[in-house]
Write a protein that holds these residues in place. Sequence first.
Motif, PDB file in Angstrom:
ATOM      1  N   ASP A   1       0.818  -1.209   0.000  1.00 28.82           N
ATOM      2  CA  ASP A   1       0.000   0.000   0.000  1.00 28.82           C
ATOM      3  C   ASP A   1       0.852   1.259   0.000  1.00 28.82           C
ATOM      4  OD1 ASP A   1      -2.388   1.357  -0.098  1.00 28.82           O
ATOM      5  OD2 ASP A   1      -2.672   1.367   2.061  1.00 28.82           O
ATOM      6  N   ARG A   2       0.658   2.122   1.007  1.00 27.01           N
ATOM      7  CA  ARG A   2       1.341   3.417   1.032  1.00 27.01           C
ATOM      8  C   ARG A   2       2.805   3.312   1.438  1.00 27.01           C
ATOM      9  NH1 ARG A   2      -3.261   7.323   3.898  1.00 27.01           N
ATOM     10  NH2 ARG A   2      -4.883   7.014   2.288  1.00 27.01           N
ATOM     11  N   ASN A   3       3.249   2.135   1.853  1.00 27.78           N
ATOM     12  CA  ASN A   3       4.657   1.961   2.207  1.00 27.78           C
ATOM     13  C   ASN A   3       5.525   1.709   0.980  1.00 27.78           C
ATOM     14  OD1 ASN A   3       4.238   2.196   5.012  1.00 27.78           O
ATOM     15  ND2 ASN A   3       3.586   0.066   5.128  1.00 27.78           N
ATOM     16  N   LEU A   4       4.894   1.702  -0.171  1.00 26.44           N
ATOM     17  CA  LEU A   4       5.624   1.490  -1.415  1.00 26.44           C
ATOM     18  C   LEU A   4       5.935   2.850  -2.037  1.00 26.44           C
ATOM     19  CD1 LEU A   4       6.330  -1.282  -2.683  1.00 26.44           C
ATOM     20  CD2 LEU A   4       4.501  -0.891  -4.326  1.00 26.44           C
ATOM     21  N   HIS A   5       7.223   3.237  -2.004  1.00 32.38           N
ATOM     22  CA  HIS A   5       7.599   4.582  -2.452  1.00 32.38           C
ATOM     23  C   HIS A   5       8.451   4.583  -3.716  1.00 32.38           C
ATOM     24  CE1 HIS A   5       6.016   6.048   1.336  1.00 32.38           C
ATOM     25  NE2 HIS A   5       6.834   5.255   2.011  1.00 32.38           N
ATOM     26  N   SER A   6       9.080   3.472  -4.062  1.00 31.15           N
ATOM     27  CA  SER A   6      10.003   3.469  -5.201  1.00 31.15           C
ATOM     28  C   SER A   6       9.234   3.488  -6.519  1.00 31.15           C
ATOM     29  CB  SER A   6      10.901   2.238  -5.153  1.00 31.15           C
ATOM     30  OG  SER A   6      10.139   1.054  -5.304  1.00 31.15           O
ATOM     31  N   PRO A   7       9.658   4.325  -7.455  1.00 30.78           N
ATOM     32  CA  PRO A   7       9.010   4.337  -8.773  1.00 30.78           C
ATOM     33  C   PRO A   7       9.066   2.974  -9.458  1.00 30.78           C
ATOM     34  CG  PRO A   7      10.392   6.280  -8.500  1.00 30.78           C
ATOM     35  CD  PRO A   7      10.676   5.385  -7.328  1.00 30.78           C
ATOM     36  N   GLY A   8      10.136   2.215  -9.223  1.00 28.01           N
ATOM     37  CA  GLY A   8      10.271   0.912  -9.869  1.00 28.01           C
ATOM     38  C   GLY A   8       9.193  -0.061  -9.443  1.00 28.01           C
ATOM     39  N   LEU A   9       9.008  -0.249  -8.134  1.00 28.85           N
ATOM     40  CA  LEU A   9       7.995  -1.190  -7.647  1.00 28.85           C
ATOM     41  C   LEU A   9       6.587  -0.658  -7.885  1.00 28.85           C
ATOM     42  CD1 LEU A   9       9.616  -2.520  -4.342  1.00 28.85           C
ATOM     43  CD2 LEU A   9       9.362  -3.696  -6.533  1.00 28.85           C
ATOM     44  N   GLN A  10       6.408   0.656  -7.862  1.00 30.57           N
ATOM     45  CA  GLN A  10       5.099   1.219  -8.188  1.00 30.57           C
ATOM     46  C   GLN A  10       4.738   0.923  -9.650  1.00 30.57           C
ATOM     47  OE1 GLN A  10       5.508   5.351  -7.146  1.00 30.57           O
ATOM     48  NE2 GLN A  10       4.878   5.033  -5.007  1.00 30.57           N
ATOM     49  N   ALA A  11       5.731   0.996 -10.531  1.00 32.52           N
ATOM     50  CA  ALA A  11       5.477   0.694 -11.949  1.00 32.52           C
ATOM     51  C   ALA A  11       5.140  -0.787 -12.130  1.00 32.52           C
ATOM     52  CB  ALA A  11       6.701   1.066 -12.785  1.00 32.52           C
ATOM     53  N   ILE A  12       5.815  -1.667 -11.386  1.00 28.68           N
ATOM     54  CA  ILE A  12       5.513  -3.098 -11.455  1.00 28.68           C
ATOM     55  C   ILE A  12       4.082  -3.351 -10.977  1.00 28.68           C
ATOM     56  CG2 ILE A  12       6.075  -5.363 -10.494  1.00 28.68           C
ATOM     57  CD1 ILE A  12       8.150  -4.465 -12.449  1.00 28.68           C
ATOM     58  N   ARG A  13       3.702  -2.698  -9.884  1.00 28.37           N
ATOM     59  CA  ARG A  13       2.338  -2.872  -9.370  1.00 28.37           C
ATOM     60  C   ARG A  13       1.309  -2.395 -10.386  1.00 28.37           C
ATOM     61  NH1 ARG A  13       0.903   0.003  -3.797  1.00 28.37           N
ATOM     62  NH2 ARG A  13       1.387   1.844  -5.058  1.00 28.37           N
ATOM     63  N   ALA A  14       1.562  -1.244 -11.002  1.00 32.56           N
ATOM     64  CA  ALA A  14       0.612  -0.713 -11.989  1.00 32.56           C
ATOM     65  C   ALA A  14       0.480  -1.659 -13.180  1.00 32.56           C
ATOM     66  CB  ALA A  14       1.077   0.669 -12.453  1.00 32.56           C
TER      67      ALA A  14
END
Length: 577
Positions: free
Chosen positions: A140-153
Amino acid sequence: MSARENVFAQRISLLWLNPDQEMPSSNWGHTAPDLELAEIAKALSLHPHYTQRILKLLHSLTTDPAVIEYRQAVLDDILHNPALANGLEDLLGKIQTFDRYAELGRKSDASIHQVVYRLGELQNYLDCIGTLRGLLDAADRNLHSPGLQAIRALARRIEADETFGRLKRELPGMLAQIENIHSVTIGVNLNSDLAPVGATLLAINKFRYKGSASFMSRLFRGDDKPETEGIAPLHGTSGMQEVHTLDAIVFPEEERAKASATMMLMPLLKDLSQILDKISKRIVQGLRDYMQIEIGFLLQIREDLAFYLGAARLIQRLRACGLPLCRPTLAPMAERVGELQDAYNLNLALLYSEGRTVDLHERIVLNDVTFGDEGRIYILTGPNQGGKTVFSQGVGLTQVLFQAGLYVPAASARLSPVDGIYTHFAVAEKISQQAGRLGEEARRLNAIFTLATRHSLLLLNESFSSTSAGESLYLARDIVRVMRRLGTRAIFATHLHDLAADCANINAETPGDSAVASLVSVMVSEGDGEALKRSYKIVPSPPMGRSYAREIAAQYGISYEQLTAALQARKLIDGEA
């Protein structure tokens, strides 16, 4: 497939901002073995099959601040979310299953097998995407890195795709068509001698046949016998070699004489293969809608995730050993700075811990390092085995880890990227070296200065120690002056105390903005103040070579006075001076 974007073919890298970017090639020469990078790669590897790629990554220095910070952010997310790290490590095992399907596919060209492997691959794909999206959503909100956010998206877009949803609904049915094939019924005709003369396939069944029950079992059960139970034992294929195609059963040599009646099964097995191929073709028709589903995305992030998960595990282990590690602050490359507080050599920590969690707080000596306007080129002197090589190697390793996007072995750090790390450690003379050891060292230094720039890091260790003190000092002084003219950062570990004592003159007579300064490996007194021991502390100080030599000689009983007294005691010399 429509003209819309194929979401299954999208690629995201957790190492590079551009997923198509290749690792830059670095001309390392002797640097990798001098820094013992292979040991670092092993320590960062969750499994040996990741080691070579990690080593290649350590060899590929990126100078792009955006890439370094991109990687640091991914590592931070994994370090600060233990549940995510554990889940991702489990996910790596699922992704690894794709390798098994690929291997099995290479071993068999039977269409039914290819269909089975593709169905298994697709089922694993569904599981991996669902697991990945669930893990990243849970962060959730503990995910700050653009890399892992892009993987999640991307995982969310894949799950929302119409093709993915249809596959999720239809795959169980396709799997059932294969999974429900458990046996075949064969009709066998006999001649008047009760020898088998012909056979045909009667049915493909969803159940398995059993051998005959024991006499006591039939007695207590009565005359009722399930249709799936035979009237003789159930025979296996132990007399035949295991094969991967239905029309290639081979009997061992000693069984051939007994196999004449059984050989009539061969046409039946071929018929069965053809029937199964027809079943597979029906499934293939259904699979055509899913040809665009690629697993390359998962295979790529597997390697990337393994890199970060291995790094996180190593960081946690060393912290448990009482050693500091930190996320370094990025300084502009043009500043050519390096500021480390309480730094140490990672290889030394790995050697002492030997893969275990042990208390290294008292065993590892921490040192500060500062490259800046007060000094960018250091002449490091001190006693033998006083930690000079360990210190120099540690500085190089720290720079590599920093530019790999990892935490560094220090309490705090601020570093500028370098465009290359060049080492010149003393080499043993070999008979095959026609020019001798000095000639080999000279060639290596010449190669370094054809590549080094003002943004490089040079680590010299006992260079020119193979020649006389006078020649060595002359050659070393010229090298230091050239490094000052170049403006590079450097550490020159040496026994040439006169070179270290000459720092002020070198700075005065040689133009340049990289100041030359002296570092010393300190000796400290024990108890009564007479005996000395190595402290492994490296501090800015004028060289102390002569006083060290006197004190070390006294410590080991080889001073002039001590040896003279010993010879007098043996009556080998008289008592005069």
